[in-house]
Design an enzyme around this catalytic site. Structure first.
Site, PDB file in Angstrom:
ATOM      1  CD  GLU A  35      65.637  -4.009 102.215  1.00  0.00           C
ATOM      2  OE1 GLU A  35      65.166  -4.216 103.429  1.00  0.00           O
ATOM      3  OE2 GLU A  35      65.707  -2.995 101.369  1.00  0.00           O
ATOM      4  CG  ASP A  36      67.400  -5.464 106.516  1.00  0.00           C
ATOM      5  OD1 ASP A  36      67.630  -4.767 105.457  1.00  0.00           O
ATOM      6  OD2 ASP A  36      66.185  -5.409 107.187  1.00  0.00           O
TER       7      ASP A  36
END
Ligand code: MN
Length: 729
Positions: A75-76
């Site tokens: 996600e990051d």
């Protein structure tokens, strides 16, 4: 916290862990999160490291630990799913991907968002429970470090946690995480109460420690004599559990019984009961505070013996007794079943896990009587399940291959019977559409629907749906037949110029049904409508009676003229029915009347009832909600009646008991019945081929439904009882 701390922790329960793999995952995550910082100012990698450590405390397998280390990279960071598959393989990637998907839900409105969250949780659970366990560990660490967020964010996160994550941790039985989450949430949601409870707990902490120490000392000395392996520890109550009792049950701190508690862990179930015996001889148990969760595990599989005792100085304390295995389950819940276990064959542990999830799902849905629920749904549960959602976000579990019709009947029979269409994810679908995991199903109903179609039986999946549809036809067909039969008779009378109103009086109908051995006019009409009785056979009698009546009236007129005495012809009457010997009815002026129970609604003791004064055949007792009563043309004939509770009326009820095959069990059941003064008119027992369980079928003479419930409750409390349910005839 460093990678070395983590590796040491894993090695403590899994000496042959793939250390290189763990290090690679750590390295990949460090590189990917390079330069990112937590709100605390620390490098980001500290978060996944802590999450992995929490997972190691739950003794999870290598794949789950790696997923913990990598849980935020998709996600990051720039790290892609393909990269991950190449480097770490499918299993770890699927877990991380599952955790990532759980997070991508921030856009919608608050309420919707939470329902959605919950759905995704359950969906992920259906695929791989480890995704949820990683998510819980992630949330736990985020809450531990929530101090670094602003007040608004703290309340938002804590609220979401108490509403969504705590119930999930509870259902999965992961009490270590659940308890810590609860205490943390309390701190952010009600800081005043949190600090007040901590103050009260800490105030007498030294005193309490000394007390616990004394108890442990005394108990250890006694247990040493038994020559068994045991572990005793003091067990602090969580702040949240004390808070709940104080603030929700409105108790003062001093009124909370078991602020002090100790836990004894032993090898076998037998030892548990031995310890209990010792505990109860050392201290006086408080009545009704003993709970045997070994014989009757909680819904989340929790097992233990609990008892509360009066200790030295009159102070009360709780003792929990369990085996090591039960302890694993109590602390880690479902995670215990996914944890790494040395020397365990993959196959058997996989089966065990599946059973676990199934049981969990079953129990989750039912609050009161799980055994009864399991019996009814057995057929549904042994095929594979799909999980679908109602538009309100309720999770509904169905057999694989189920259709919107199965869904509708699962919600309620009425929904099924009035179903006219269905939407899946907002789109109209045919009723035989096969539902897939995770879809939202909306059933369109209409009050004017013609009812279910027989064709549905060809495509519905679950046995219970089929049964409900068949049931509908049995009942609905009857209503249709009654309607049709009545109409056929009316038409036939009209055809011959006989006015139906005058020929079909209640008196005439009662006369006809008596002669033709039907128990109610509706039964007669239904038979005509169905075709088992010809219209002619009925109308000929009605015409006859009609002619007779005319004749009599004419004669009366003549008699008046000739002043002659009339000849009295007694009408034929049907004898008393079985019902009036067994159950008495109380009502004004009822005593000397013949009482019979209407066959259209067959009332049983406990039902609301109403009497109907028939012509010459006494009182017919209907359920107050019987359609025939609600639609009666002669409301003046209704009288109030009620069950006569003073009479010792009995009816038969059969219950089935499953129990561990232990000597003395049967005797304890018989003893219980004798104590309760219940007559047993039948008892059958058989033991399964392995000799593990005994099934006992009891036929009892019972006064009312409440008594059966009460007896079943008592049987459930007997040691070794597995399940008790009422046998449906
Ligand atoms: Mn995270």
């Amino acid at each position: 916290m460093t990678i070395e701390t983590l590796i040491d922790k894993i090695k403590s329960y899994h000496p042959t862990t793939d250390e290189a793999l763990i290090r690679r995952a750590y390295h990949a995550a460090s590189v990917a999160h390079e330069g990112q910082k937590r709100n605390s100012g620390e490098p980001y990698i500290i978060h996944p490291l802590h999450v992995a450590y929490i997972l190691a405390e739950l003794q999870m397998d290598d794949a789950t630990i790696c997923a913990g280390l990598l849980h935020d990279v998709l996600e990051d960071t720039e790290f892609t799913k393909d990269d991950m598959i190449t480097t770490f393989g499918e299993e770890i990637t699927t877990l991380v991907d599952g955790v990532t998907k759980l997070k991508q839900l921030q856009s919608k409105s608050k309420v919707e968002n939470q329902v959605d969250n919950y759905r995704k949780m359950v969906m992920a659970m259906a695929n791989d429970i480890r995704v949820i366990i990683v998510k819980l560990a992630d949330r736990l660490h985020n809450l531990r470090t929530l101090d670094y967020k602003d007040r608004e964010k703290q309340i938002e996160k804590a609220t979401e946690t108490i509403e969504i994550y705590v119930p999930i941790a509870h259902r999965l039985g992961i009490s270590t995480i659940k308890s810590e989450l609860e205490d943390l949430c309390l701190k952010f949601l009600d800081p005043d109460a949190y600090y007040e409870v901590s103050r009260l707990v800490n105030k007498r902490i030294d005193e309490r420690k000394a007390f616990i120490h004394e108890i442990i000392q005394e108990l250890s000395e006694e247990l040493d004599k038994l020559n068994m392996k045991f572990e005793i520890s003091g067990r602090p109550k969580t702040l949240y559990s004390i808070y709940k009792k104080m603030y929700q049950q409105n108790k003062s701190f001093d009124q909370i019984f078991d602020v002090s508690a100790i836990r004894v862990i032993v090898d076998t179930v037998k030892d548990c009961y031995s310890v209990l015996g010792v505990v109860h001889t050392l201290w006086k148990p408080i009545p009704r505070r003993f709970k045997d969760y070994i014989a009757m595990p909680k819904a989340n599989m929790y097992q233990s013996l609990h008892t509360t005792l009066i200790g030295p100085g009159g102070e009360t304390f709780e003792v929990q007794i369990r085996t090591y295995e039960m302890h694993q389950t109590a602390e880690y819940g479902i995670a215990a079943h996914w944890s790494y276990k040395e020397g365990k064959s993959k196959r058997s542990s996989f089966d065990e896990k599946l059973t676990w999830v199934r049981q969990l799902m079953e129990w989750q849905k039912t609050t009161t009587d799980s055994s009864e629920y399991m019996e009814t749904l057995k057929g549904d549960f042994f095929s594979d399940e799909v999980y679908v959602f109602s538009p309100q976000g309720d999770v509904v579990e169905l057999a694989r291959g189920s259709t919107p019709v199965d869904f509708a009947y699962r919600i309620h029979s009425d929904v099924g019977n009035h179903c006219v269409g269905a939407k899946v994810n907002g789109r109209l679908v045919p009723l035989d559409h096969v539902l897939e995991n995770g879809v939202i199903v909306e059933i369109l109903t209409s009050k004017n629907s013609a009812g279910p179609s027989r064709d549905w039986l060809k495509f519905v999946k679950t046995p219970s749906t089929k049964q409900k549809i068949r049931q509908y036809f049995k009942h609905a067909k009857r209503d249709e037949n009654i309607e049709m039969g009545r109409d056929m008779i009316v038409q036939d009378l009209k055809k011959d110029g006989v006015p139906p109103n005058e020929a079909m009086t209640e008196e005439a109908l009662q006369n006809v049904i008596a002669r033709m051995s039907f128990s109610s006019p509706n039964d007669l009409f239904a038979a005509v409508g169905f075709g088992s009785q010809t219209v002619g056979s009925v109308t000929s009698k009605l015409k006859e009676l009609f002619e007779e009546k005319r004749e009599k009236e004419a004669e009366k007129n003549r008699e008046k003229e000739s002043d002659k005495a009339a000849l009295h012809v007694p009408t034929q009457q049907k004898g008393p029915t079985a019902g009036d010997d067994t159950i008495r009815i109380r009502g004004e002026g009822v005593t000397n009347l013949q009482v019979k129970f209407a066959q259209c609604c067959t009332p049983v003791p406990g039902d609301k009832i109403v009497g109907y004064i028939t012509m010459g055949r006494g009182i017919s007792v209907h359920r107050a909600d019987c359609v025939n009563i609600l639609n009666t043309q002669n409301p003046e004939r209704l009288i109030e009646v009620e069950w006569d509770q003073t009479e010792n009326t009995k009816f038969f009820s059969t219950i089935t008991i499953r129990a561990a095959n232990k000597t003395g069990y049967m005797a304890s059941v018989v003893e219980l019945m004798t104590k309760q003064d219940v007559n047993m008119s039948g008892i059958q027992a058989h033991t399964d081929p392995e000799g593990n369980t005994t099934t006992i079928v009891l036929t009892l003479e019972i006064e009312d439904a409440n008594q059966v419930q009460e007896l079943m409750r008592k049987i459930r409390q007997l040691q070794n009882t597995i399940s008790v349910y009422r046998t449906k005839s």
